[in-house]
Design a protein around this motif. Structure first.
Motif, PDB file in Angstrom:
ATOM      1  N   PHE A 177     -21.368  -0.363   2.959  1.00 16.81           N
ATOM      2  CA  PHE A 177     -22.522  -0.659   2.623  1.00 16.81           C
ATOM      3  C   PHE A 177     -23.429  -1.751   3.467  1.00 16.81           C
ATOM      4  O   PHE A 177     -24.423  -2.172   3.564  1.00 16.81           O
ATOM      5  CB  PHE A 177     -22.865  -0.895   1.097  1.00 16.81           C
ATOM      6  N   GLU A 178     -22.378  -2.087   4.643  1.00 16.11           N
ATOM      7  CA  GLU A 178     -23.130  -3.103   5.420  1.00 16.11           C
ATOM      8  C   GLU A 178     -23.714  -4.029   5.055  1.00 16.11           C
ATOM      9  O   GLU A 178     -24.737  -4.682   5.468  1.00 16.11           O
ATOM     10  CB  GLU A 178     -24.064  -2.358   6.641  1.00 16.11           C
ATOM     11  N   TYR A 179     -22.959  -4.928   4.250  1.00 15.10           N
ATOM     12  CA  TYR A 179     -23.411  -6.153   3.386  1.00 15.10           C
ATOM     13  C   TYR A 179     -23.019  -7.373   4.315  1.00 15.10           C
ATOM     14  O   TYR A 179     -21.829  -7.226   5.072  1.00 15.10           O
ATOM     15  CB  TYR A 179     -22.654  -6.452   2.044  1.00 15.10           C
ATOM     16  N   PRO A 180     -23.784  -8.268   4.738  1.00 12.61           N
ATOM     17  CA  PRO A 180     -23.337  -9.549   5.388  1.00 12.61           C
ATOM     18  C   PRO A 180     -22.397 -10.133   4.545  1.00 12.61           C
ATOM     19  O   PRO A 180     -22.462 -10.074   3.260  1.00 12.61           O
ATOM     20  CB  PRO A 180     -24.776 -10.250   5.858  1.00 12.61           C
ATOM     21  N   ARG A 201     -29.833   4.980  -0.341  1.00 15.65           N
ATOM     22  CA  ARG A 201     -28.247   4.865  -0.967  1.00 15.65           C
ATOM     23  C   ARG A 201     -27.923   6.290  -1.489  1.00 15.65           C
ATOM     24  O   ARG A 201     -26.733   6.535  -1.459  1.00 15.65           O
ATOM     25  CB  ARG A 201     -28.244   3.561  -1.714  1.00 15.65           C
ATOM     26  N   LEU A 202     -28.532   6.677  -2.415  1.00 17.04           N
ATOM     27  CA  LEU A 202     -28.210   7.761  -3.121  1.00 17.04           C
ATOM     28  C   LEU A 202     -27.898   9.053  -2.208  1.00 17.04           C
ATOM     29  O   LEU A 202     -27.029   9.859  -2.061  1.00 17.04           O
ATOM     30  CB  LEU A 202     -29.490   8.345  -4.175  1.00 17.04           C
ATOM     31  N   GLY A 203     -28.876   9.010  -1.132  1.00 18.51           N
ATOM     32  CA  GLY A 203     -28.776   9.972  -0.275  1.00 18.51           C
ATOM     33  C   GLY A 203     -27.393   9.797   0.812  1.00 18.51           C
ATOM     34  O   GLY A 203     -26.604  10.868   1.150  1.00 18.51           O
ATOM     35  N   VAL A 206     -11.011  -4.141  -2.466  1.00 19.65           N
ATOM     36  CA  VAL A 206     -12.015  -3.112  -2.785  1.00 19.65           C
ATOM     37  C   VAL A 206     -13.438  -3.822  -2.228  1.00 19.65           C
ATOM     38  O   VAL A 206     -14.441  -3.008  -1.868  1.00 19.65           O
ATOM     39  CB  VAL A 206     -12.217  -2.910  -4.322  1.00 19.65           C
ATOM     40  N   LEU A 207     -13.447  -5.211  -2.526  1.00 22.46           N
ATOM     41  CA  LEU A 207     -14.921  -5.776  -2.111  1.00 22.46           C
ATOM     42  C   LEU A 207     -14.965  -5.672  -0.721  1.00 22.46           C
ATOM     43  O   LEU A 207     -15.946  -5.461  -0.101  1.00 22.46           O
ATOM     44  CB  LEU A 207     -14.858  -7.342  -2.459  1.00 22.46           C
ATOM     45  N   SER A 208     -13.762  -5.756   0.144  1.00 18.11           N
ATOM     46  CA  SER A 208     -13.907  -5.615   1.746  1.00 18.11           C
ATOM     47  C   SER A 208     -14.233  -4.276   1.917  1.00 18.11           C
ATOM     48  O   SER A 208     -15.142  -4.145   2.842  1.00 18.11           O
ATOM     49  CB  SER A 208     -12.233  -5.730   2.241  1.00 18.11           C
ATOM     50  N   VAL A 209     -13.812  -3.336   1.362  1.00 16.84           N
ATOM     51  CA  VAL A 209     -14.235  -1.776   1.576  1.00 16.84           C
ATOM     52  C   VAL A 209     -15.966  -1.831   1.339  1.00 16.84           C
ATOM     53  O   VAL A 209     -16.751  -1.071   2.057  1.00 16.84           O
ATOM     54  CB  VAL A 209     -13.435  -0.868   0.735  1.00 16.84           C
ATOM     55  N   GLN A 222     -28.999 -11.657  -2.309  1.00 14.15           N
ATOM     56  CA  GLN A 222     -29.903 -11.078  -1.385  1.00 14.15           C
ATOM     57  C   GLN A 222     -29.801  -9.399  -1.118  1.00 14.15           C
ATOM     58  O   GLN A 222     -29.967  -9.001   0.077  1.00 14.15           O
ATOM     59  CB  GLN A 222     -29.927 -11.844   0.088  1.00 14.15           C
ATOM     60  N   SER A 223     -29.653  -8.762  -2.273  1.00 12.31           N
ATOM     61  CA  SER A 223     -29.423  -7.484  -2.269  1.00 12.31           C
ATOM     62  C   SER A 223     -30.063  -6.818  -3.373  1.00 12.31           C
ATOM     63  O   SER A 223     -30.387  -7.514  -4.572  1.00 12.31           O
ATOM     64  CB  SER A 223     -27.901  -7.080  -2.249  1.00 12.31           C
TER      65      SER A 223
END
Length: 159
Positions: A38-41, A152-154, A30-33, A76-77
């Protein structure tokens, strides 16, 4: 330079306080998805703080610890990502919170899940409720909503 090499250093490691159910294969998937969606580094997950909470109605003392829901305060998010478990214990994406400097799980229920509050550094409190379609997300009330949250909501509603 030619020659032999070996892998002797650990790049990322679970801390001593992380329990087995918090790092099992379902949670990792799930964390990988989430990271991809959400394009997290990858640096956002390394060092992320985690909290296990009971978000459903009822009492957690009757359930084994591996049924707890997990919240990850990403590095950093501006967000906290939630990994939940269904009745059979399978992990799934449970939505997100606006990041705060303090959090509180309330007794108020929406769709069978507790409302979560995050308090901002300026003292304002943002409520987050669960929906069957999106999981947890901020309740858009009279408080101003930041650009990242609006984006993010959009994006979430466009899916």
């Amino acid at each position: 330079m030619p020659g032999s090499f070996s892998f002797l250093r650990l790049y990322a490691q679970y801390g001593a306080d992380i329990r087995d159910f918090e790092k099992d294969e379902d949670v990792s998937s799930v964390l990988s998805v989430i990271m991809s969606e959400f394009e997290y580094p990858v640096s956002s997950l390394i060092g992320a703080k985690v909290s296990s909470q009971w978000l459903r109605a009822g009492h957690p003392s009757l359930i084994d610890a591996s049924a707890m829901d997990l919240m990850f305060e990403m590095q950093q998010s501006g967000f906290v990502e939630i990994v939940m478990r269904d009745a059979s214990g399978t992990a799934f994406y449970g939505g997100w919170l606006e990041r705060g400097n303090a959090y509180r799980v309330t007794n108020e229920l929406v769709c069978g899940f507790r409302v979560i509050e995050s308090q901002k550094p300026d003292g304002t409190v943002r409520r987050h409720s669960y929906s069957d379609r999106y999981g947890y997300q901020p309740v858009c009330d009279d408080l101003p909503v930041g650009t990242e949250t609006v984006r993010r909501l959009g994006r979430q509603r466009a899916r």
